[in-house]
Design a protein around this motif. Structure first.
Motif, PDB file in Angstrom:
ATOM      1  N   ASP A 190       0.857  -1.186   0.000  1.00 15.63           N
ATOM      2  CA  ASP A 190       0.000   0.000   0.000  1.00 15.63           C
ATOM      3  C   ASP A 190       0.895   1.238   0.000  1.00 15.63           C
ATOM      4  O   ASP A 190       2.111   1.145   0.175  1.00 15.63           O
ATOM      5  CB  ASP A 190      -0.896   0.003   1.241  1.00 15.63           C
ATOM      6  N   PHE A 191       0.262   2.409  -0.188  1.00 15.72           N
ATOM      7  CA  PHE A 191       1.017   3.651  -0.109  1.00 15.72           C
ATOM      8  C   PHE A 191       1.351   3.970   1.347  1.00 15.72           C
ATOM      9  O   PHE A 191       0.546   3.750   2.247  1.00 15.72           O
ATOM     10  CB  PHE A 191       0.211   4.808  -0.716  1.00 15.72           C
ATOM     11  N   ARG A 192       2.551   4.485   1.547  1.00 16.46           N
ATOM     12  CA  ARG A 192       2.986   4.914   2.859  1.00 16.46           C
ATOM     13  C   ARG A 192       3.792   6.207   2.726  1.00 16.46           C
ATOM     14  O   ARG A 192       4.284   6.545   1.658  1.00 16.46           O
ATOM     15  CB  ARG A 192       3.855   3.837   3.532  1.00 16.46           C
ATOM     16  N   HIS A 193       3.911   6.914   3.850  1.00 13.23           N
ATOM     17  CA  HIS A 193       4.689   8.141   3.905  1.00 13.23           C
ATOM     18  C   HIS A 193       5.891   7.912   4.822  1.00 13.23           C
ATOM     19  O   HIS A 193       5.729   7.435   5.949  1.00 13.23           O
ATOM     20  CB  HIS A 193       3.829   9.301   4.434  1.00 13.23           C
ATOM     21  N   PHE A 194       7.073   8.255   4.329  1.00  6.20           N
ATOM     22  CA  PHE A 194       8.300   8.014   5.077  1.00  6.20           C
ATOM     23  C   PHE A 194       9.042   9.327   5.304  1.00  6.20           C
ATOM     24  O   PHE A 194       9.358  10.035   4.344  1.00  6.20           O
ATOM     25  CB  PHE A 194       9.219   7.043   4.316  1.00  6.20           C
ATOM     26  N   ARG A 195       9.311   9.643   6.563  1.00  5.74           N
ATOM     27  CA  ARG A 195      10.112  10.820   6.881  1.00  5.74           C
ATOM     28  C   ARG A 195      11.562  10.547   6.499  1.00  5.74           C
ATOM     29  O   ARG A 195      12.154   9.536   6.892  1.00  5.74           O
ATOM     30  CB  ARG A 195      10.007  11.163   8.362  1.00  5.74           C
ATOM     31  N   ALA A 196      12.155  11.477   5.744  1.00 10.38           N
ATOM     32  CA  ALA A 196      13.522  11.274   5.277  1.00 10.38           C
ATOM     33  C   ALA A 196      14.516  11.215   6.430  1.00 10.38           C
ATOM     34  O   ALA A 196      15.536  10.520   6.340  1.00 10.38           O
ATOM     35  CB  ALA A 196      13.908  12.389   4.302  1.00 10.38           C
ATOM     36  N   ASP A 197      14.223  11.917   7.531  1.00  8.70           N
ATOM     37  CA  ASP A 197      15.173  11.930   8.642  1.00  8.70           C
ATOM     38  C   ASP A 197      15.152  10.639   9.451  1.00  8.70           C
ATOM     39  O   ASP A 197      15.958  10.463  10.363  1.00  8.70           O
ATOM     40  CB  ASP A 197      14.923  13.130   9.557  1.00  8.70           C
ATOM     41  N   ARG A 198      14.235   9.717   9.136  1.00  2.00           N
ATOM     42  CA  ARG A 198      14.200   8.425   9.823  1.00  2.00           C
ATOM     43  C   ARG A 198      14.778   7.300   8.972  1.00  2.00           C
ATOM     44  O   ARG A 198      14.719   6.133   9.360  1.00  2.00           O
ATOM     45  CB  ARG A 198      12.766   8.085  10.230  1.00  2.00           C
ATOM     46  N   ILE A 199      15.295   7.649   7.807  1.00  3.82           N
ATOM     47  CA  ILE A 199      15.942   6.653   6.962  1.00  3.82           C
ATOM     48  C   ILE A 199      17.381   6.470   7.429  1.00  3.82           C
ATOM     49  O   ILE A 199      18.184   7.398   7.398  1.00  3.82           O
ATOM     50  CB  ILE A 199      15.899   7.079   5.482  1.00  3.82           C
ATOM     51  N   LEU A 200      17.706   5.264   7.891  1.00  2.00           N
ATOM     52  CA  LEU A 200      19.036   4.977   8.437  1.00  2.00           C
ATOM     53  C   LEU A 200      20.000   4.472   7.375  1.00  2.00           C
ATOM     54  O   LEU A 200      21.216   4.575   7.542  1.00  2.00           O
ATOM     55  CB  LEU A 200      18.910   3.942   9.561  1.00  2.00           C
ATOM     56  N   GLY A 201      19.460   3.914   6.319  1.00  2.00           N
ATOM     57  CA  GLY A 201      20.283   3.427   5.229  1.00  2.00           C
ATOM     58  C   GLY A 201      19.457   3.385   3.955  1.00  2.00           C
ATOM     59  O   GLY A 201      18.238   3.198   4.004  1.00  2.00           O
ATOM     60  N   LEU A 202      20.103   3.554   2.811  1.00  2.00           N
ATOM     61  CA  LEU A 202      19.357   3.657   1.549  1.00  2.00           C
ATOM     62  C   LEU A 202      20.192   3.096   0.421  1.00  2.00           C
ATOM     63  O   LEU A 202      21.407   3.319   0.360  1.00  2.00           O
ATOM     64  CB  LEU A 202      19.001   5.123   1.298  1.00  2.00           C
ATOM     65  N   ASN A 203      19.507   2.366  -0.482  1.00  2.00           N
ATOM     66  CA  ASN A 203      20.183   1.848  -1.670  1.00  2.00           C
ATOM     67  C   ASN A 203      19.230   1.952  -2.861  1.00  2.00           C
ATOM     68  O   ASN A 203      18.058   1.575  -2.772  1.00  2.00           O
ATOM     69  CB  ASN A 203      20.591   0.384  -1.479  1.00  2.00           C
ATOM     70  N   VAL A 204      19.731   2.494  -3.962  1.00  2.00           N
ATOM     71  CA  VAL A 204      18.933   2.614  -5.185  1.00  2.00           C
ATOM     72  C   VAL A 204      19.079   1.333  -5.986  1.00  2.00           C
ATOM     73  O   VAL A 204      20.198   0.913  -6.314  1.00  2.00           O
ATOM     74  CB  VAL A 204      19.385   3.810  -6.035  1.00  2.00           C
TER      75      VAL A 204
END
Length: 237
Positions: A190-204
């Motif tokens: 489903d759609f969700r909203h994610f605060r960018a400041d709570r992202i601890l790690g990211l990979n494209v």
């Protein structure tokens, strides 16, 4: 209204329509006669505007034409300055610099009297929250949205609990206190909203997500609209 201003207004009116629009509709919108509209259309064509159509059928402006010299009203000048200042203060460094560069390019083609309005604008942006450490990835997120790439993220909720998610980012919202990613979440389906400041790690991810971003955006807007209608109807009971 001067003729130059009327031609600019006619161009703006054309750009609001994605399909052919009748001369009568344009005349009504600009408050002039149908004969004046036809004459102004011919003037724009002579200056290089690609306008297709004919009387009784409708007209459409192909994209890419700008009436020289570039003209803005005083309100439009102030809106551009205020908007660029807000972007420079509230977004990541590359986007902020892009806003400054865009304003410089606009200033370079404005007549002197309008260019002065850029330098003398008195509309200011007040202080706001600085970017959090976790928001340094905003340029990467924006690029993933443009290229319609999946993101794998490690995300901490409000209680600090961390989960790994695969999301399809479709939009990025800038609030004074937070930057929020609108995305389809494979974990929640489903759609969700994610605060960018709570992202601890990211990979494209190398592959794109299976649906077009425009379709996903429309689906999200419909869901938000339905949610708002339910809230409104519930409050009316």
């Amino acid at each position: 209204m001067s003729r130059a201003a009327r031609l600019l207004e006619l161009l703006q009116a054309f750009r609001r329509y994605k399909r052919p629009v009748s001369g009568a509709a344009l005349a009504g919108e600009l408050g002039v006669s149908l004969r004046t509209i036809y004459r102004d259309i011919e003037t724009l064509k002579a200056q290089g505007a690609a306008i297709d159509g004919e009387a009784g059928v409708g007209f459409v402006l192909k994209p890419g034409f700008m009436l020289p010299p570039l003209m803005f009203s005083e309100d439009e000048i102030e809106a551009l300055v205020l908007g660029s200042r807000w972007v420079a203060e509230r977004t990541d460094q590359p986007l902020g610099q892009a806003a400054r560069n865009a304003l410089v390019k606009i200033a370079a083609v404005l007549p002197p009297d309008l260019k002065a309005g850029l330098d003398e604008s008195t509309l200011m942006v007040g202080p706001g929250a600085s970017l959090a450490a976790g928001e340094s990835e905003l340029p990467v997120i924006r690029d993933a949205i443009r290229r319609q790439r999946k993101l794998t993220i490690s995300y901490a909720d409000v209680n600090g609990n961390c989960t790994d998610r695969v999301i399809w980012p479709v939009a990025l919202a800038f609030f004074d206190q937070a930057r929020v990613i609108v995305a389809w979440c494979e974990l929640r389906n489903d759609f969700r909203h994610f605060r960018a400041d709570r992202i601890l790690g990211l990979n494209v991810e190398a592959i794109g997500y299976p649906q077009r971003r425009a379709v996903l955006m429309k689906q999200w807007q419909e869901k938000v609209g339905l949610h708002l209608r339910k809230r409104r109807d519930g409050s009316d009971v």
